[in-house]
Design a protein around this motif. Structure first.
Motif, PDB file in Angstrom:
ATOM      1  N   THR A 368     -44.417  -5.734  -3.112  1.00  0.00           N
ATOM      2  CA  THR A 368     -45.074  -6.884  -3.750  1.00  0.00           C
ATOM      3  C   THR A 368     -44.058  -7.765  -4.448  1.00  0.00           C
ATOM      4  O   THR A 368     -44.122  -9.008  -4.363  1.00  0.00           O
ATOM      5  CB  THR A 368     -46.121  -6.382  -4.775  1.00  0.00           C
ATOM      6  N   LEU A 369     -43.108  -7.146  -5.152  1.00  0.00           N
ATOM      7  CA  LEU A 369     -42.067  -7.919  -5.825  1.00  0.00           C
ATOM      8  C   LEU A 369     -41.211  -8.684  -4.805  1.00  0.00           C
ATOM      9  O   LEU A 369     -40.849  -9.859  -5.027  1.00  0.00           O
ATOM     10  CB  LEU A 369     -41.189  -6.994  -6.666  1.00  0.00           C
ATOM     11  N   LEU A 370     -40.879  -8.033  -3.702  1.00  0.00           N
ATOM     12  CA  LEU A 370     -40.093  -8.707  -2.668  1.00  0.00           C
ATOM     13  C   LEU A 370     -40.856  -9.909  -2.107  1.00  0.00           C
ATOM     14  O   LEU A 370     -40.289 -10.997  -1.869  1.00  0.00           O
ATOM     15  CB  LEU A 370     -39.759  -7.734  -1.526  1.00  0.00           C
ATOM     16  N   ASN A 371     -42.150  -9.705  -1.871  1.00  0.00           N
ATOM     17  CA  ASN A 371     -42.981 -10.778  -1.334  1.00  0.00           C
ATOM     18  C   ASN A 371     -43.055 -11.945  -2.301  1.00  0.00           C
ATOM     19  O   ASN A 371     -42.952 -13.122  -1.912  1.00  0.00           O
ATOM     20  CB  ASN A 371     -44.361 -10.236  -1.024  1.00  0.00           C
ATOM     21  N   MET A 372     -43.214 -11.638  -3.599  1.00  0.00           N
ATOM     22  CA  MET A 372     -43.277 -12.687  -4.616  1.00  0.00           C
ATOM     23  C   MET A 372     -41.956 -13.420  -4.702  1.00  0.00           C
ATOM     24  O   MET A 372     -41.918 -14.660  -4.817  1.00  0.00           O
ATOM     25  CB  MET A 372     -43.618 -12.079  -5.970  1.00  0.00           C
ATOM     26  N   LEU A 373     -40.878 -12.681  -4.671  1.00  0.00           N
ATOM     27  CA  LEU A 373     -39.563 -13.326  -4.746  1.00  0.00           C
ATOM     28  C   LEU A 373     -39.298 -14.216  -3.546  1.00  0.00           C
ATOM     29  O   LEU A 373     -38.669 -15.283  -3.640  1.00  0.00           O
ATOM     30  CB  LEU A 373     -38.467 -12.251  -4.858  1.00  0.00           C
ATOM     31  N   SER A 374     -39.774 -13.768  -2.348  1.00  0.00           N
ATOM     32  CA  SER A 374     -39.559 -14.582  -1.149  1.00  0.00           C
ATOM     33  C   SER A 374     -40.316 -15.924  -1.255  1.00  0.00           C
ATOM     34  O   SER A 374     -39.833 -16.959  -0.792  1.00  0.00           O
ATOM     35  CB  SER A 374     -40.003 -13.812   0.088  1.00  0.00           C
ATOM     36  N   HIS A 375     -41.508 -15.898  -1.850  1.00  0.00           N
ATOM     37  CA  HIS A 375     -42.268 -17.131  -2.025  1.00  0.00           C
ATOM     38  C   HIS A 375     -41.614 -18.013  -3.067  1.00  0.00           C
ATOM     39  O   HIS A 375     -41.617 -19.243  -2.967  1.00  0.00           O
ATOM     40  CB  HIS A 375     -43.709 -16.832  -2.436  1.00  0.00           C
ATOM     41  N   ILE A 376     -41.060 -17.421  -4.080  1.00  0.00           N
ATOM     42  CA  ILE A 376     -40.409 -18.229  -5.127  1.00  0.00           C
ATOM     43  C   ILE A 376     -39.162 -18.911  -4.590  1.00  0.00           C
ATOM     44  O   ILE A 376     -38.868 -20.061  -4.923  1.00  0.00           O
ATOM     45  CB  ILE A 376     -40.061 -17.326  -6.323  1.00  0.00           C
ATOM     46  N   LYS A 377     -38.431 -18.263  -3.692  1.00  0.00           N
ATOM     47  CA  LYS A 377     -37.188 -18.796  -3.176  1.00  0.00           C
ATOM     48  C   LYS A 377     -37.418 -19.901  -2.148  1.00  0.00           C
ATOM     49  O   LYS A 377     -36.522 -20.686  -1.816  1.00  0.00           O
ATOM     50  CB  LYS A 377     -36.340 -17.679  -2.573  1.00  0.00           C
TER      51      LYS A 377
END
Length: 380
Positions: A368-377
Motif C-alpha cells: 500500500t505504501l509503495l502504491n501511494m508513493l508511486s501515485h505521489i511521484k
C-alpha cells in the motif's frame, strides 16, 4: 538485538517462576510419597511388634494358666493343702512342683511357682526354705477364691518384675477353696523372643512407676521410675535425656549414641486393678529405611531438576526460534518500512499462526505504501 534480549528477559522473567512453582509442586508430591512409604513401613513394623507382644503374652497366659490348673488339681497338692502347715507339707508341695519349676526356669530364665493359703505363702519353689510370708491381698487371688475359677493376669511381682501369672484354686473334697496355686513367667524373656523374631527390633525396656528406691539392687532408677529390664543401655540413656517420651502411646524417631536411628514407641502396661502400672518401650532400627528413602528422594530431586532443566532449555529454544525470532524480524521490517527503507523488498510469510497473519498484514502495508508513493511521484 536489544529488543530480542528484552523479549528473552521478559519471557524468562515469567517462565522461571512458573517452572520453579511446578518443580516445587512435583518435588513436594515426591517427598509426600516418600514420607507415606516410610510411615507405611514403620506402621507395619510397629504393628508386627505389637501383635508379637500380644500373641506371646496370650501364649504365656495360656501356659501359666494350664500349669497352675494342673498343679491345683494334682492329688498330692490337694492332700498337702488339707494338712496343717508344716515341714512335711512343704516337702510334699515341693515334690509336686519342683520339676515344673526347673523346666520353666531353664526355658525362660526365671519363673515363680508358689502355693498360697489364707494370704500366706505355704511353699515357694525359688525359695524352698522360706514360708509363711504374708502377701498383700491381690484382686486375682480374691477372684479365684470367690469364684473358684482360674484366672491369668499381667502384673508386677517383687520377685521377677513384670510377669504373666496364672492362678488356679486348690479345692477340698467338698468343693471349697483351700488356697491357690500360682505359676508366673517374666515378660523380660518375652522381650528376648520379640527381639529375636523381628529383625531390627534391637532395643527394649520395661519401666514401672515408683517414688521410692527399688527393692532389687540390680534394678536402676530413671527419675521416679524403676527400670525392670533393659536390652540397650543407649536406649536407657536416651530416655533419661528425653523424659517427655515416657507416656502411653508415644511414637517417634530417635538417634542413639551408636549413630543408628530407631523408631521408638511406648505401650502402657496395666496391673491387676486395670490401672496403668508401667510402660513397655519398644524400638526397631529404621536407619536403612531412612537411608534408602533419602537416596530415593535425592535421586528424585536430581532427576526432576534435570527434567525441568531440559524442558526449560527446549522450551526456551522453541520460543526463541518459533516466536521471538519471527516477531523480532517483523519488528525490524516494520521499523524500516516506517522510515521508508527496504520498501522494494517483499516481506515473506514464514509462519501460519498469528505471527503469519501479522506478516501478511505487514506485506499489505508495504504494498500500500509503495502504491501511494508511486501515485505521489506521478506528475500532475
Amino acid at each position: 538485538m536489544a529488543r530480542e534480549n528484552t523479549l528473552t528477559r521478559e519471557f524468562l522473567r515469567h517462565f522461571i517462576p512458573a517452572v520453579l512453582l511446578n518443580a516445587v509442586l512435583v518435588l513436594g508430591i515426591l517427598a509426600l510419597g516418600q514420607y507415606l512409604l516410610i510411615r507405611q513401613a514403620e506402621d507395619q513394623e510397629l504393628s508386627a511388634i505389637r501383635n508379637e507382644f500380644h500373641q506371646l503374652t496370650a501364649g504365656y497366659a495360656q501356659q501359666v494358666l494350664g500349669a497352675a490348673s494342673a498343679l491345683a488339681g494334682n492329688p498330692g497338692v490337694m492332700t498337702a493343702f488339707a494338712t496343717a502347715p508344716s515341714a512335711s507339707q512343704r516337702t510334699q508341695l515341693g515334690a509336686e512342683s519342683d520339676s515344673l519349676y526347673r523346666v520353666l526356669k531353664s526355658q525362660y530364665g526365671q519363673a515363680v511357682v508358689v502355693f498360697i493359703a489364707n494370704q500366706h505363702v505355704l511353699y515357694r519353689a525359688n525359695k524352698p526354705a522360706f514360708f509363711g510370708d504374708h502377701i498383700i491381698p491381690r484382686p486375682d487371688i480374691s477372684q479365684v477364691i470367690k469364684t473358684g475359677l482360674p484366672v491369668a493376669n499381667l502384673g508386677l511381682l517383687k520377685l521377677v518384675g513384670y510377669s504373666v501369672s496364672g492362678v488356679a484354686p486348690v479345692l477340698s473334697s467338698d468343693g471349697s477353696v483351700l488356697g491357690v496355686a500360682q505359676v508366673s513367667l517374666p515378660i523380660a524373656s518375652l522381650y528376648g523372643r520379640i527381639l529375636h523374631d523381628i529383625p531390627g527390633s534391637g532395643i527394649a525396656i520395661l519401666i514401672h512407676h515408683s517414688a521410692t528406691s527399688p527393692d532389687d539392687v540390680n534394678e536402676k532408677t530413671l527419675g521416679n521410675n524403676v527400670v525392670s529390664y533393659v536390652s540397650s543401655p543407649d536406649l536407657q540413656e536416651y530416655i533419661a535425656q528425653h523424659p517427655h517420651m515416657l507416656h502411653a502411646n508415644y511414637s517417634g524417631i530417635a538417634r542413639l549414641k551408636d549413630g543408628e536411628f530407631y523408631h521408638l514407641f511406648v505401650m502402657p502396661l496395666t496391673g491387676y486393678d486395670k490401672k496403668p502400672l508401667g510402660l513397655a518401650v519398644f524400638g526397631y532400627n529404621v536407619t536403612n529405611t531412612l537411608r534408602i528413602a533419602a537416596i530415593t528422594l535425592g535421586a528424585s530431586l536430581i532427576l526432576s531438576a534435570l527434567v525441568f532443566l531440559l524442558i526449560g532449555l527446549n522450551l526456551k529454544r522453541f520460543i526463541e526460534r518459533r516466536i521471538l525470532a519471527p516477531v523480532v524480524e517483523l519488528a525490524k521490517r516494520l521499523r524500516a518500512i516506517s522510515l521508508g527503507e527496504r520498501l522494494e523488498q517483499s516481506l515473506e510469510q514464514t509462519e501460519t499462526n498469528e505471527i503469519g497473519i501479522l506478516q501478511t498484514a505487514a506485506e499489505r502495508l508495504r504494498k500500500t505504501l509503495l502504491n501511494m508513493l508511486s501515485h505521489i511521484k506521478k506528475p500532475g
